[in-house]
Design a protein around this motif. Structure first.
Motif, mmCIF file in Angstrom:
data_model
loop_
_atom_site.group_PDB
_atom_site.id
_atom_site.type_symbol
_atom_site.label_atom_id
_atom_site.label_comp_id
_atom_site.label_asym_id
_atom_site.label_seq_id
_atom_site.Cartn_x
_atom_site.Cartn_y
_atom_site.Cartn_z
ATOM 1 N N HIS A 1 11.218 55.469 -100.133
ATOM 2 C CA HIS A 1 9.792 55.519 -100.466
ATOM 3 C C HIS A 1 8.940 55.619 -99.202
ATOM 4 O O HIS A 1 7.880 56.266 -99.203
ATOM 5 N N PHE B 1 2.035 56.097 -112.843
ATOM 6 C CA PHE B 1 2.465 55.411 -111.626
ATOM 7 C C PHE B 1 2.615 56.447 -110.522
ATOM 8 O O PHE B 1 3.057 57.570 -110.773
ATOM 9 N N ASN B 2 2.273 56.044 -109.318
ATOM 10 C CA ASN B 2 2.348 56.987 -108.202
ATOM 11 C C ASN B 2 3.778 57.313 -107.810
ATOM 12 O O ASN B 2 4.035 58.370 -107.216
ATOM 13 N N SER C 1 9.095 53.648 -107.463
ATOM 14 C CA SER C 1 9.055 52.289 -106.921
ATOM 15 C C SER C 1 7.907 51.490 -107.522
ATOM 16 O O SER C 1 8.064 50.298 -107.836
ATOM 17 N N ASP C 2 6.764 52.130 -107.717
ATOM 18 C CA ASP C 2 5.631 51.439 -108.336
ATOM 19 C C ASP C 2 5.951 51.047 -109.773
ATOM 20 O O ASP C 2 5.571 49.967 -110.238
ATOM 21 N N TRP C 3 6.639 51.939 -110.491
ATOM 22 C CA TRP C 3 7.040 51.614 -111.868
ATOM 23 C C TRP C 3 8.006 50.430 -111.877
ATOM 24 O O TRP C 3 7.882 49.522 -112.696
ATOM 25 N N ASP D 1 8.258 48.024 -109.671
ATOM 26 C CA ASP D 1 7.510 46.810 -109.356
ATOM 27 C C ASP D 1 6.764 46.304 -110.581
ATOM 28 O O ASP D 1 6.741 45.097 -110.857
#
Length: 363
Positions: free
Chosen positions: A40, A234-235, A238-240, A242
């Motif tokens: 990421h 989600f960007n 990894s954001d998803w 989290d």
């Protein structure tokens, strides 16, 4: 063992320069949370395991057992394979996720294993089983652009067996459509409810809504409004991750539990969704319903890797479990295991031509 090395143009040992790929090499001690963070940081994505805290090892049993992911329908399984086009056996590079292993064999040799060096071992390591052929010291994976993700969520309550049967039948029936559009994700099904969290990489919000909203509308009607649904952008993957695991306080490890699994084939979801739904709803503890196949992965020639070829016809891994208390006696543990055996026989009624996920395969 915790080394992480990024390569702008990785060429497998003895491979031609034309085989170069943007890649990342992970030591055997690297966990998926660490691997995702490293990728990421370079705006890249790896196909990997999903767990709270990213604690699953990224270069061990996960990949050796096949390595499925919510990203599988978009990018294929953890191994590297060949896409099968049309009726002829026309091979091209596809689903390029594992590019190279480093492994110590039983005769104390430290080998480089890839598509150009020790090719038979390269075939075997991709899904042939954890620890079967040696000790892996590192894995080099292809990376992908870190695309945005659309997440779709539903929590439904079933007030009667009839509502449960109708709702789960609809859910099973939509799986081919979702995976054909490269959706993946996870769900839990019980006779009292359903929870799902699926993702669609690199699609617009309107496209995602076109795919999932008809099912959400149907679920609302079937449950008479006893459902919550929402779709979030989600960007990055990894954001998803989290978002999913920060919202959960439940640990995924440390329990006394034994798991068994079977694969749900595409043909079954298309032709027998009601029958399959009835079987899934027969388990008092419910089932895990992991949409981690189909899409791109179904277009891979089955014999190109050691991974069980039934995965190429599957859409979903269905997992069941039995557990016991800390102070359980040997007889109580054996009784739980016998219940699991009996319930696995029910799973087997879903299809006579299936398989189990190697890493979750009690029976």
């Amino acid at each position: 063992m915790k080394d992480i090395t990024y390569h702008d143009a990785f060429v497998p040992r003895n491979g031609p320069r034309s085989s170069s790929r943007e890649a990342i090499t992970l030591g055997a001690g690297v966990q998926w949370g660490e691997a995702y963070s490293a990728a990421h940081a370079r705006n890249r994505l790896i196909v990997g395991g999903v767990s709270k805290g990213g604690s699953v090892g990224a270069a061990g049993g996960w990949i050796l057992g096949g390595g499925h992911s919510a990203l599988t329908p978009s990018f294929g399984f953890g191994e590297r394979s060949f896409i099968h086009h049309g009726l002829g056996l026309i091979f091209s590079r596809g689903v390029d996720n594992v590019l190279e292993f480093k492994i110590v064999t039983a005769d104390a040799r430290h080998l480089t294993v890839n598509d150009y060096t020790n090719r038979s071992l390269f075939w075997a390591l991709r899904g042939g089983g954890g620890g079967s052929f040696g000790i892996v010291t590192s894995v080099t994976y292809r990376v992908h652009p870190d695309v945005p993700i659309i997440g779709s969520f539903a929590i439904a309550n079933f007030s009667s067996p009839e509502i449960a049967q109708t709702a789960v039948t609809e859910f099973v029936a939509i799986q081919p459509k979702l995976t054909d559009n490269r959706w993946g994700g996870y769900a839990s099904l019980y006779n009292r409810g359903l929870q799902m969290f699926y993702i669609a990489p690199n699609v617009s919000m309107s496209s995602a809504q076109d795919i999932i909203n008809p099912f959400f509308d149907s679920l609302t009607n079937i449950t008479q409004g006893a459902v919550q649904t929402f779709i979030l952008p989600f960007n990055s993957f990894s954001d998803w991750m989290d978002f999913i695991f920060n919202a959960s306080l439940t640990s995924q490890v440390g329990s006394n539990e034994e798991i068994s699994s079977r694969l749900l084939p595409r043909d079954g979801a298309l032709t027998r969704p009601a029958e399959i739904a009835k079987a899934l709803l027969s388990f008092p503890r419910g089932v895990g319903f992991n949409c981690v196949a189909g899409g791109v992965s179904s277009r891979v020639y089955p014999d190109s890797v050691a991974f069980n070829p039934s995965w190429r016809k599957a859409l979903v891994e269905v997992a069941i479990s039995e557990s016991w208390g800390e102070n359980a006696s040997g007889d109580e543990i054996r009784a739980a295991q016998q219940r699991l055996i009996a319930n696995t026989q029910i799973l087997d009624t879903i299809t006579t031509d299936s398989a189990s996920y190697y890493n979750e395969a009690s029976q």
